[in-house]
Design a protein around this motif. Sequence first.
Motif, PDB file in Angstrom:
ATOM      1  N   LEU A 206      41.014  36.562  29.037  1.00 28.06           N
ATOM      2  CA  LEU A 206      39.866  36.046  29.782  1.00 28.06           C
ATOM      3  C   LEU A 206      39.947  34.534  29.803  1.00 28.06           C
ATOM      4  O   LEU A 206      40.357  33.906  28.827  1.00 28.06           O
ATOM      5  CB  LEU A 206      38.558  36.480  29.122  1.00 28.06           C
ATOM      6  CG  LEU A 206      38.214  37.969  29.205  1.00 28.06           C
ATOM      7  CD1 LEU A 206      37.179  38.329  28.145  1.00 28.06           C
ATOM      8  CD2 LEU A 206      37.708  38.327  30.588  1.00 28.06           C
ATOM      9  N   LEU A 216      40.028  37.435  34.727  1.00 26.94           N
ATOM     10  CA  LEU A 216      40.718  38.383  33.860  1.00 26.94           C
ATOM     11  C   LEU A 216      42.183  38.419  34.280  1.00 26.94           C
ATOM     12  O   LEU A 216      42.496  38.552  35.468  1.00 26.94           O
ATOM     13  CB  LEU A 216      40.089  39.774  33.993  1.00 26.94           C
ATOM     14  CG  LEU A 216      40.681  40.901  33.143  1.00 26.94           C
ATOM     15  CD1 LEU A 216      40.431  40.636  31.654  1.00 26.94           C
ATOM     16  CD2 LEU A 216      40.078  42.246  33.548  1.00 26.94           C
ATOM     17  N   LEU A 274      33.368  45.194  30.210  1.00 33.54           N
ATOM     18  CA  LEU A 274      34.782  45.223  30.551  1.00 33.54           C
ATOM     19  C   LEU A 274      35.230  46.667  30.776  1.00 33.54           C
ATOM     20  O   LEU A 274      35.174  47.491  29.858  1.00 33.54           O
ATOM     21  CB  LEU A 274      35.616  44.586  29.441  1.00 33.54           C
ATOM     22  CG  LEU A 274      37.132  44.720  29.591  1.00 33.54           C
ATOM     23  CD1 LEU A 274      37.625  43.965  30.826  1.00 33.54           C
ATOM     24  CD2 LEU A 274      37.852  44.228  28.338  1.00 33.54           C
TER      25      LEU A 274
END
Length: 410
Positions: A206, A216, A274
């Motif tokens: 990240l 990402l 995520l």
Amino acid sequence: MASSAGLALCGQALVVRGGSRFLVSSTASSDDDSLFTYDCSTAEKKSQESKGENGQPVDKGSDMILASTFSKSGSYFALTDDSKRLILFRTKPWQCLSVRTVVRRCTALTFTASEERVLVADKSGDVYSFSVLEPEGCGRLELGHLSMLLDVAVSPDDHFVLTADRDEKIRVSWAAAPHSIEAFCLGHTEFVSRIFVVPGHPELLLSSSGDSTLRLWEYRSGRQLHCCDLASLLEPVDPQGHKGLAASRITFWGQESCLALLCDCVPVVFVFHLHASRQELVFRQQLTFSHRVWDIAFEDTQGLWVLQDCRDTPLVLWKPVGSQWQPVPESVVSQRLSSHLRGNWAMLEGSVGAEDGFRSLYKATFDNMASYLKKKEERLQQRLERQQRQRSPPSDLPGQAKRAREALSC
């Protein structure tokens, strides 16, 4: 120079720093009221009085703590200060192991996964490594950038060193041979403020930047997987119109695959989920605060601790309730921790938070095209005027001279 406030958590050990001091307490629910404190201004002065590489005395700083971190197991803790010192601690029990001098003021540091070395990134763009097993050992230059480094990280297997700089680059270098570059993660359009290898997903990275994005990456290939525009998530839209939102802290909670992001200049925390299988970040919530937020950190068993500029409640805990994050009413633990901070408020008073240093990192831009177009318009106007003069009939100068002679002869 204003002091910087920060928060670090590993297991149940909570560290709060401000100015030249930090204190350590436990988040355990027991009645343990023990407290460890340390003041960098009392550290060994011989490190400051040594000579630099050019034979000149080492510049004495303010002793303000610039960066700090735990090792992966929490067995070690390290910090760097404005007096160009790296101070290493053992945490079980807490004990200062060494005070070493670094070449230049540091911006970030991290332990290797093996906990054998500490990597320190500095303002000149260099990364030095210092031995943990030999606490008095000198630093070794590992790699360098042409611009200021803002963060450093290592892969979970210690094979790669990842560095982020002011010139929008993320570099992935081999740890065994740092001159060998595996990849660059390119796409940010401003300085890269933070990089973070996702726990449990060793291939994912990240990053945040002054360009107001959270990205990402699959860092070994340098491939971008997802990009979030943070400015578009502000509710309401930022009325001050900040130039960018650069994260001063990225923290991850593996239990919920949850990511929290603290940005500069705005009293909000962004919460994402995520989805590793889909390789994307899903925005969940914006946590809003009535006081300035200095730092945030997840605790595995409890939730998100928030350090804020409020003497009455300097530490607050947030937990997910259903689908929404909510502040937890004060518990015995939070009351005890806040009581410790109120008793040491002098070290936090006037703190600015790490993100304030980002304001000076934005590069000045010049609109050369506007200046060029203005000068071009002036040249065209001058050319047009010359052409008009050339096309107008010539003056009757001979006739005017004859008439003047006749008038004089009368």
